[in-house]
Write a protein that holds these residues in place. Structure first.
Motif, mmCIF file in Angstrom:
data_model
loop_
_atom_site.group_PDB
_atom_site.id
_atom_site.type_symbol
_atom_site.label_atom_id
_atom_site.label_comp_id
_atom_site.label_asym_id
_atom_site.label_seq_id
_atom_site.Cartn_x
_atom_site.Cartn_y
_atom_site.Cartn_z
ATOM 1 N N VAL A 68 0.837 -1.198 0.000
ATOM 2 C CA VAL A 68 0.000 0.000 0.000
ATOM 3 C C VAL A 68 0.873 1.249 0.000
ATOM 4 C CG1 VAL A 68 -1.682 1.305 1.357
ATOM 5 C CG2 VAL A 68 -1.959 -1.154 1.077
ATOM 6 N N ALA A 69 1.886 1.284 0.866
ATOM 7 C CA ALA A 69 2.785 2.440 0.937
ATOM 8 C C ALA A 69 3.511 2.640 -0.392
ATOM 9 C CB ALA A 69 3.787 2.260 2.069
ATOM 10 N N MET A 70 3.955 1.551 -0.992
ATOM 11 C CA MET A 70 4.648 1.654 -2.273
ATOM 12 C C MET A 70 3.706 2.196 -3.351
ATOM 13 S SD MET A 70 6.772 -1.889 -1.881
ATOM 14 C CE MET A 70 7.422 -2.017 -3.529
ATOM 15 N N GLY A 71 2.461 1.756 -3.320
ATOM 16 C CA GLY A 71 1.468 2.264 -4.273
ATOM 17 C C GLY A 71 1.190 3.748 -4.068
ATOM 18 N N PHE A 72 1.108 4.171 -2.795
ATOM 19 C CA PHE A 72 0.895 5.591 -2.509
ATOM 20 C C PHE A 72 2.064 6.433 -3.008
ATOM 21 C CE2 PHE A 72 -2.132 4.738 1.256
ATOM 22 C CZ PHE A 72 -3.229 4.776 0.401
ATOM 23 N N GLY B 272 3.994 10.415 -6.798
ATOM 24 C CA GLY B 272 4.929 10.862 -7.822
ATOM 25 C C GLY B 272 4.208 11.389 -9.049
ATOM 26 N N ASP B 273 3.094 10.758 -9.419
ATOM 27 C CA ASP B 273 2.293 11.240 -10.544
ATOM 28 C C ASP B 273 1.592 12.549 -10.204
ATOM 29 O OD1 ASP B 273 2.965 9.111 -12.196
ATOM 30 O OD2 ASP B 273 1.244 7.895 -11.559
ATOM 31 N N VAL B 274 1.068 12.655 -8.985
ATOM 32 C CA VAL B 274 0.325 13.851 -8.573
ATOM 33 C C VAL B 274 1.229 15.082 -8.551
ATOM 34 C CG1 VAL B 274 -0.880 14.939 -6.625
ATOM 35 C CG2 VAL B 274 -1.435 12.595 -7.267
ATOM 36 N N VAL B 275 2.395 14.966 -7.945
ATOM 37 C CA VAL B 275 3.297 16.119 -7.829
ATOM 38 C C VAL B 275 4.263 16.226 -9.010
ATOM 39 C CG1 VAL B 275 3.145 16.182 -5.324
ATOM 40 C CG2 VAL B 275 4.967 14.868 -6.394
ATOM 41 N N GLU B 276 4.154 15.306 -9.942
ATOM 42 C CA GLU B 276 5.005 15.279 -11.133
ATOM 43 C C GLU B 276 6.485 15.271 -10.767
ATOM 44 O OE1 GLU B 276 3.679 18.465 -13.623
ATOM 45 O OE2 GLU B 276 1.765 17.494 -14.034
ATOM 46 N N PRO C 256 9.245 12.362 -10.428
ATOM 47 C CA PRO C 256 9.517 10.934 -10.585
ATOM 48 C C PRO C 256 10.394 10.345 -9.475
ATOM 49 C CG PRO C 256 10.776 12.189 -12.173
ATOM 50 C CD PRO C 256 9.851 13.166 -11.492
ATOM 51 N N ARG C 257 11.011 11.199 -8.666
ATOM 52 C CA ARG C 257 11.838 10.688 -7.565
ATOM 53 C C ARG C 257 11.000 9.914 -6.554
ATOM 54 N NH1 ARG C 257 14.719 13.518 -10.365
ATOM 55 N NH2 ARG C 257 16.827 14.247 -10.131
ATOM 56 N N TRP C 258 9.707 10.251 -6.448
ATOM 57 C CA TRP C 258 8.829 9.495 -5.545
ATOM 58 C C TRP C 258 8.654 8.056 -6.023
ATOM 59 C CZ3 TRP C 258 7.094 10.484 -0.807
ATOM 60 C CH2 TRP C 258 7.223 11.788 -0.344
ATOM 61 N N LYS C 259 8.688 7.860 -7.314
ATOM 62 C CA LYS C 259 8.609 6.498 -7.833
ATOM 63 C C LYS C 259 9.873 5.723 -7.479
ATOM 64 C CE LYS C 259 5.380 7.601 -11.491
ATOM 65 N NZ LYS C 259 5.061 7.564 -12.909
ATOM 66 N N GLY C 260 10.992 6.439 -7.363
ATOM 67 C CA GLY C 260 12.231 5.811 -6.921
ATOM 68 C C GLY C 260 12.116 5.276 -5.500
ATOM 69 N N LEU C 261 11.315 5.949 -4.664
ATOM 70 C CA LEU C 261 11.108 5.441 -3.306
ATOM 71 C C LEU C 261 10.384 4.102 -3.347
ATOM 72 C CD1 LEU C 261 11.458 5.879 -0.291
ATOM 73 C CD2 LEU C 261 9.317 7.172 -0.295
ATOM 74 N N THR C 262 9.480 3.945 -4.296
ATOM 75 C CA THR C 262 8.800 2.653 -4.447
ATOM 76 C C THR C 262 9.818 1.558 -4.715
ATOM 77 O OG1 THR C 262 6.812 3.727 -5.305
ATOM 78 C CG2 THR C 262 7.089 1.390 -5.792
ATOM 79 N N TRP C 263 10.745 1.824 -5.623
ATOM 80 C CA TRP C 263 11.782 0.830 -5.929
ATOM 81 C C TRP C 263 12.718 0.640 -4.740
ATOM 82 C CZ3 TRP C 263 10.802 -2.292 -9.667
ATOM 83 C CH2 TRP C 263 10.070 -1.860 -10.760
ATOM 84 N N GLY C 264 12.968 1.714 -3.990
ATOM 85 C CA GLY C 264 13.829 1.620 -2.818
ATOM 86 C C GLY C 264 13.235 0.786 -1.698
ATOM 87 N N LEU C 265 11.909 0.730 -1.628
ATOM 88 C CA LEU C 265 11.242 -0.065 -0.594
ATOM 89 C C LEU C 265 11.113 -1.540 -0.967
ATOM 90 C CD1 LEU C 265 8.363 2.365 0.471
ATOM 91 C CD2 LEU C 265 10.435 1.809 1.754
ATOM 92 N N LEU C 266 11.338 -1.863 -2.213
ATOM 93 C CA LEU C 266 11.172 -3.246 -2.671
ATOM 94 C C LEU C 266 12.038 -4.264 -1.912
ATOM 95 C CD1 LEU C 266 9.560 -4.937 -4.656
ATOM 96 C CD2 LEU C 266 11.385 -4.603 -6.316
ATOM 97 N N PRO C 267 13.322 -3.992 -1.647
ATOM 98 C CA PRO C 267 14.104 -4.965 -0.872
ATOM 99 C C PRO C 267 13.571 -5.153 0.554
ATOM 100 C CG PRO C 267 15.572 -3.446 -1.987
ATOM 101 C CD PRO C 267 14.186 -2.917 -2.160
ATOM 102 N N LEU C 268 13.013 -4.091 1.151
ATOM 103 C CA LEU C 268 12.447 -4.230 2.492
ATOM 104 C C LEU C 268 11.195 -5.102 2.464
ATOM 105 C CD1 LEU C 268 12.931 -0.605 3.828
ATOM 106 C CD2 LEU C 268 14.097 -2.671 4.601
ATOM 107 N N ILE D 169 14.581 12.575 -3.066
ATOM 108 C CA ILE D 169 13.347 13.364 -2.977
ATOM 109 C C ILE D 169 13.634 14.699 -2.302
ATOM 110 C CG2 ILE D 169 11.067 13.494 -1.888
ATOM 111 C CD1 ILE D 169 10.941 10.405 -2.234
ATOM 112 N N ALA D 170 14.379 14.658 -1.202
ATOM 113 C CA ALA D 170 14.688 15.891 -0.475
ATOM 114 C C ALA D 170 15.459 16.874 -1.350
ATOM 115 C CB ALA D 170 15.478 15.558 0.792
ATOM 116 N N VAL D 171 16.467 16.393 -2.066
ATOM 117 C CA VAL D 171 17.262 17.264 -2.926
ATOM 118 C C VAL D 171 16.407 17.838 -4.056
ATOM 119 C CG1 VAL D 171 19.170 17.274 -4.594
ATOM 120 C CG2 VAL D 171 19.467 16.210 -2.358
ATOM 121 N N SER D 172 15.506 17.035 -4.601
ATOM 122 C CA SER D 172 14.655 17.527 -5.685
ATOM 123 C C SER D 172 13.685 18.597 -5.197
ATOM 124 C CB SER D 172 13.880 16.377 -6.332
ATOM 125 O OG SER D 172 12.838 15.929 -5.480
#
Length: 106
Positions: free
Chosen positions: A6-10, A15-19, A21-33, A75-78
């Motif tokens: 659910v968190a990964m989907g959010f 990322g789409d809402v705020v345009e 794409p770094r937020w989509k990177g967080l989805t990939w970053g959470l995948l190993p967890l 995300i923070a830097v962006s």
């Protein structure tokens, strides 16, 4: 484990809402967890009979923490965050206040 999905989907949708794409990177970053959690459940599902899953879970947790932290940093830097906004770095002399790279004051 469902909450990770659910968190990964959010994160992906945000990322789409705020345009950004770094937020989509967080989805990939959470995948190993998420994979780490699945590994732990599998280990216990088979009554601790697959010992290789313990170091695998440890590895996935370490990699996941690293990738999630890196994704959060991106995300923070962006969004304009810089090292000059960390007050304790100013006292160590590692970062100069009001450096040319960032005009913001702490």
């Amino acid at each position: 484990l469902v909450e990770f999905l659910v968190a990964m989907g959010f994160c992906w949708r945000w990322g789409d809402v705020v345009e950004n794409p770094r937020w989509k990177g967080l989805t990939w970053g959470l995948l190993p967890l998420h994979s780490s959690g699945i590994t732990a459940c599998t280990y216990h599902l088979f009554y601790n009979q697959i010992p290789i899953l313990v170091p695998l879970q440890a590895l996935l947790t370490c990699v996941g923490n690293t990738t999630a932290a890196f994704a959060a940093y991106r995300i923070a830097v962006s969004n304009g965050w810089t090292w000059q906004r960390v007050p304790w770095l100013l006292t160590t002399g590692l970062v100069e206040e009001n450096s040319p790279s960032d005009g913001a004051t702490v």
